[in-house]
Design a protein around this motif. Structure first.
Motif, PDB file in Angstrom:
ATOM      1  N   GLN A  35       0.829  -1.205   0.000  1.00 34.41           N
ATOM      2  CA  GLN A  35       0.000   0.000   0.000  1.00 34.41           C
ATOM      3  C   GLN A  35       0.864   1.257   0.000  1.00 34.41           C
ATOM      4  OE1 GLN A  35      -2.466  -0.863   3.443  1.00 34.41           O
ATOM      5  NE2 GLN A  35      -4.217  -1.319   2.128  1.00 34.41           N
ATOM      6  N   ALA A  36       1.971   1.214   0.755  1.00 37.14           N
ATOM      7  CA  ALA A  36       2.869   2.374   0.805  1.00 37.14           C
ATOM      8  C   ALA A  36       3.511   2.619  -0.557  1.00 37.14           C
ATOM      9  CB  ALA A  36       3.947   2.155   1.868  1.00 37.14           C
ATOM     10  N   VAL A  37       3.891   1.540  -1.246  1.00 38.09           N
ATOM     11  CA  VAL A  37       4.469   1.675  -2.593  1.00 38.09           C
ATOM     12  C   VAL A  37       3.442   2.280  -3.539  1.00 38.09           C
ATOM     13  CG1 VAL A  37       5.313   0.404  -4.604  1.00 38.09           C
ATOM     14  CG2 VAL A  37       6.145  -0.192  -2.330  1.00 38.09           C
ATOM     15  N   VAL A  38       2.210   1.777  -3.472  1.00 37.40           N
ATOM     16  CA  VAL A  38       1.145   2.301  -4.340  1.00 37.40           C
ATOM     17  C   VAL A  38       0.934   3.787  -4.087  1.00 37.40           C
ATOM     18  CG1 VAL A  38      -1.349   2.237  -4.767  1.00 37.40           C
ATOM     19  CG2 VAL A  38      -0.042   0.103  -4.690  1.00 37.40           C
ATOM     20  N   GLU A  39       0.933   4.188  -2.819  1.00 40.75           N
ATOM     21  CA  GLU A  39       0.756   5.612  -2.500  1.00 40.75           C
ATOM     22  C   GLU A  39       1.883   6.444  -3.098  1.00 40.75           C
ATOM     23  OE1 GLU A  39      -1.759   7.269  -1.129  1.00 40.75           O
ATOM     24  OE2 GLU A  39      -2.827   5.354  -1.157  1.00 40.75           O
ATOM     25  N   LYS A  40       3.101   5.908  -3.052  1.00 44.57           N
ATOM     26  CA  LYS A  40       4.239   6.615  -3.652  1.00 44.57           C
ATOM     27  C   LYS A  40       4.037   6.786  -5.158  1.00 44.57           C
ATOM     28  CE  LYS A  40       7.354   7.605  -0.517  1.00 44.57           C
ATOM     29  NZ  LYS A  40       7.774   9.012  -0.297  1.00 44.57           N
ATOM     30  N   LEU A  41       3.559   5.748  -5.804  1.00 43.42           N
ATOM     31  CA  LEU A  41       3.354   5.801  -7.250  1.00 43.42           C
ATOM     32  C   LEU A  41       2.242   6.786  -7.606  1.00 43.42           C
ATOM     33  CD1 LEU A  41       3.639   1.986  -8.116  1.00 43.42           C
ATOM     34  CD2 LEU A  41       5.418   3.752  -8.196  1.00 43.42           C
ATOM     35  N   VAL A  42       1.195   6.820  -6.784  1.00 36.88           N
ATOM     36  CA  VAL A  42       0.102   7.769  -7.020  1.00 36.88           C
ATOM     37  C   VAL A  42       0.596   9.199  -6.818  1.00 36.88           C
ATOM     38  CG1 VAL A  42      -2.153   8.562  -6.195  1.00 36.88           C
ATOM     39  CG2 VAL A  42      -1.707   6.118  -6.444  1.00 36.88           C
ATOM     40  N   GLU A  43       1.463   9.384  -5.825  1.00 40.93           N
ATOM     41  CA  GLU A  43       2.029  10.717  -5.589  1.00 40.93           C
ATOM     42  C   GLU A  43       2.817  11.204  -6.804  1.00 40.93           C
ATOM     43  OE1 GLU A  43       4.307  10.559  -2.014  1.00 40.93           O
ATOM     44  OE2 GLU A  43       2.558  10.309  -0.714  1.00 40.93           O
ATOM     45  N   ASN A  44       3.438  10.269  -7.530  1.00 38.23           N
ATOM     46  CA  ASN A  44       4.172  10.656  -8.743  1.00 38.23           C
ATOM     47  C   ASN A  44       3.266  11.373  -9.736  1.00 38.23           C
ATOM     48  OD1 ASN A  44       6.529   9.532  -7.805  1.00 38.23           O
ATOM     49  ND2 ASN A  44       6.412   7.676  -9.053  1.00 38.23           N
ATOM     50  N   SER A  45       2.019  10.903  -9.820  1.00 35.95           N
ATOM     51  CA  SER A  45       1.093  11.500 -10.792  1.00 35.95           C
ATOM     52  C   SER A  45       0.672  12.907 -10.390  1.00 35.95           C
ATOM     53  CB  SER A  45      -0.149  10.613 -10.951  1.00 35.95           C
ATOM     54  OG  SER A  45      -0.938  10.644  -9.766  1.00 35.95           O
ATOM     55  N   LYS A  46       0.929  13.277  -9.139  1.00 38.10           N
ATOM     56  CA  LYS A  46       0.524  14.599  -8.658  1.00 38.10           C
ATOM     57  C   LYS A  46       1.656  15.623  -8.712  1.00 38.10           C
ATOM     58  CE  LYS A  46      -2.795  12.447  -5.489  1.00 38.10           C
ATOM     59  NZ  LYS A  46      -3.211  12.250  -4.078  1.00 38.10           N
ATOM     60  N   LEU A  47       2.817  15.185  -9.198  1.00 39.90           N
ATOM     61  CA  LEU A  47       3.973  16.082  -9.238  1.00 39.90           C
ATOM     62  C   LEU A  47       3.894  17.075 -10.395  1.00 39.90           C
ATOM     63  CD1 LEU A  47       6.861  13.569  -8.400  1.00 39.90           C
ATOM     64  CD2 LEU A  47       5.686  15.154  -6.857  1.00 39.90           C
ATOM     65  N   GLN A  48       3.182  16.700 -11.466  1.00 40.31           N
ATOM     66  CA  GLN A  48       3.042  17.579 -12.630  1.00 40.31           C
ATOM     67  C   GLN A  48       1.556  17.763 -12.943  1.00 40.31           C
ATOM     68  OE1 GLN A  48       5.691  18.988 -13.997  1.00 40.31           O
ATOM     69  NE2 GLN A  48       7.207  17.788 -12.827  1.00 40.31           N
ATOM     70  N   LYS A  49       1.184  18.953 -13.369  1.00 41.67           N
ATOM     71  CA  LYS A  49      -0.221  19.216 -13.693  1.00 41.67           C
ATOM     72  C   LYS A  49      -0.705  18.346 -14.844  1.00 41.67           C
ATOM     73  CE  LYS A  49      -0.526  23.999 -12.046  1.00 41.67           C
ATOM     74  NZ  LYS A  49      -0.814  25.404 -12.424  1.00 41.67           N
ATOM     75  N   THR A  50       0.209  18.030 -15.768  1.00 42.81           N
ATOM     76  CA  THR A  50      -0.194  17.259 -16.950  1.00 42.81           C
ATOM     77  C   THR A  50      -0.491  15.792 -16.629  1.00 42.81           C
ATOM     78  OG1 THR A  50       2.139  16.837 -17.456  1.00 42.81           O
ATOM     79  CG2 THR A  50       1.084  18.724 -18.544  1.00 42.81           C
ATOM     80  N   THR A  51      -0.070  15.335 -15.433  1.00 45.65           N
ATOM     81  CA  THR A  51      -0.352  13.944 -15.050  1.00 45.65           C
ATOM     82  C   THR A  51      -1.273  13.867 -13.831  1.00 45.65           C
ATOM     83  OG1 THR A  51       1.671  13.882 -13.701  1.00 45.65           O
ATOM     84  CG2 THR A  51       1.828  13.057 -15.968  1.00 45.65           C
ATOM     85  N   MET A  52      -1.747  15.005 -13.361  1.00 47.04           N
ATOM     86  CA  MET A  52      -2.610  15.035 -12.179  1.00 47.04           C
ATOM     87  C   MET A  52      -4.039  14.699 -12.603  1.00 47.04           C
ATOM     88  SD  MET A  52      -3.038  18.092  -9.372  1.00 47.04           S
ATOM     89  CE  MET A  52      -1.257  18.290  -9.284  1.00 47.04           C
TER      90      MET A  52
END
Length: 451
Positions: free
Chosen positions: A303-320
């Motif tokens: 679950q912690a790994v998944v949360e990290k991967l989801v956080e990646n998508s929030k780093l740029q507006k184009t992937t949020m």
């Protein structure tokens, strides 16, 4: 019996005996047990010939003398030549002693005070053996003793786990002789095995502490305090990548859960049938505690790994994903929405490909489906606040379609025929999103995470 006098009366230090001499000594004592038993059986045959006076009970008379003398001789022998463990020759003596006691009982020989009591003779030694083996295995779990850092097996796991469980299985096999005769030692042995298993998990966590450290903030529930918000705003905007070492750790834990430990649990379960009444405790309870602990840790790490991967998508507006949904109203065409989803889709594809390169199949599927479900939760949360506004439905419908196609296609491409049909079924969050979009209130009752 005279051949064993040298062992009983010899005052020399047993530590200076070479293994072959010790082995020979135990073989001679085993032979003594068998010979004495044969003597008593011969007396029974003589008694059955009805050639002795009726008042003379030769078998009970001789057995009383023989058994008492043998018990004293065995006790003195074990003190003079203490067994260091259930080696083959020691096991043979245990068997011979237990068989002697059992056969006398089956021949209706009266109980003999001070006679051979196999369990009483070996009890202290058995307890010491198990404790010594426990301490030896625990010592091997210390961080400075673990020598497999960075190495992986054909299963993409750490050799440390296979090595330790090989030794645990050898321990269990060594005590088959003991457990088959005195099942009550199951609990002592199981407790030692469980302690070592916990130490194995602790050793893994210490060995891979560096790759687990970034996951810590995702393991505990987040409290939006001022310090936490400040930490979020100040942290470096660097995408998280699952390290190879973390893959080895997760693969090892999964292999422990699915392949290695079930064999040990099955062995203890088969032994439990030998114990008619165990009261509050049952064989396997301690091992079950380890299973629960290990499964919880494994689940939390995923679950912690998944949360990290989801956080990646929030780093740029184009992937949020939330931002994409907010910008995608009914008036926007489907092609425009797909265009806005392009960068996110590419990120998801690359991430899934990387997960496949560091994780074995079952861990890869669990992470991919967890990732898929978590992205679906973003869409679900977005829609739940806009249920009455159908203007948002088209964008959400297209986004969910792209998520489904991306995850399912990549998993299918990477795993091919080894992928089960159930692994491609939409996760719960996606089912709930579709339910809202279709105005269907039925909600799947399946689990929200897939391990």
């Amino acid at each position: 019996m005279g051949e064993t006098d040298e062992f009983v009366t010899n005052n020399s230090d047993p530590n200076i005996w070479d293994p072959s001499a010790m082995s020979a000594a135990y073989q001679k004592m085993t032979m003594v047990c068998k010979n004495v038993k044969n003597e008593i059986y011969t007396d029974i045959e003589i008694q059955n010939q009805d050639i002795l006076p009726s008042f003379l009970d030769l078998p009970n008379l001789s057995a009383s003398i023989y058994s008492t003398d043998l018990s004293n001789r065995l006790r003195a022998f074990l003190v003079a030549c203490p067994p260091s463990g259930p080696s083959p020759t020691v096991a043979e003596l245990v068997i011979a002693t237990a068989d002697f006691q059992r056969d006398l009982s089956s021949w209706n020989i009266s109980p003999i005070q001070g006679g051979v009591d196999a369990k009483e003779l070996f009890h202290l030694y058995i307890m010491i053996w198990i404790q010594d083996r426990r301490l030896s295995l625990l010592e091997s779990c210390k961080l400075d003793k673990v020598k497999w850092s960075g190495v992986r097996t054909q299963h993409s796991t750490t050799p440390f786990v296979d090595e330790m469980y090989t030794r645990l299985n050898e321990t269990i096999q060594d005590y088959q002789v003991i457990i088959s005769r005195w099942p009550e030692y199951i609990f002592v042995l199981e407790s030692a095995i469980a302690d070592v298993e916990k130490a194995i998990v602790e050793a893994l966590e210490k060995q891979y502490a560096d790759v687990l450290a970034p996951l810590k903030e995702n393991l505990a529930p987040k409290k939006l305090s001022f310090k936490y918000v400040q930490k979020l705003t100040k942290r470096n905007v660097i995408a998280y990548t699952v390290p190879d070492e973390l893959g080895i750790l997760l693969n090892s834990m999964k292999r422990m859960l699915d392949v290695i430990r079930p064999k040990i649990e099955a062995q203890f379960k088969s032994w439990s049938s030998c114990i008619p009444d165990v009261g509050n405790a049952a064989p396997g309870d301690r091992l079950s505690e380890v299973t629960v602990m290990l499964r919880a840790k494994f689940r939390n790490y995923l679950q912690a790994v998944v949360e990290k991967l989801v956080e990646n998508s929030k780093l740029q507006k184009t992937t949020m994903l939330k931002k994409i949904l907010q910008d995608s109203k009914e008036s926007v065409g489907e092609s425009d929405i797909r265009s806005k989803m392009h960068n996110l889709k590419e990120q998801l594809t690359n991430t899934v490909n990387h997960l496949h390169s560091v994780c074995e199949t079952n861990v890869f599927i669990a992470l991919s489906r967890g990732y898929w479900d978590r992205m679906g939760q973003i869409v679900l949360s977005f829609l739940e606040n806009r249920k009455e506004n159908r203007a948002w439905y088209k964008g959400s419908r297209v986004a969910v379609s792209i998520l489904d196609d991306t995850f399912a296609a990549q998993m299918q491409q990477l795993l091919g025929n080894s992928l089960k049909e159930q692994d491609l079924e939409p996760p719960r969050s996606i089912v709930e999103v579709r339910s809202i979009l279709c105005k269907d209130t039925a909600v799947s009752k399946s689990k929200s995470f897939y391990y």
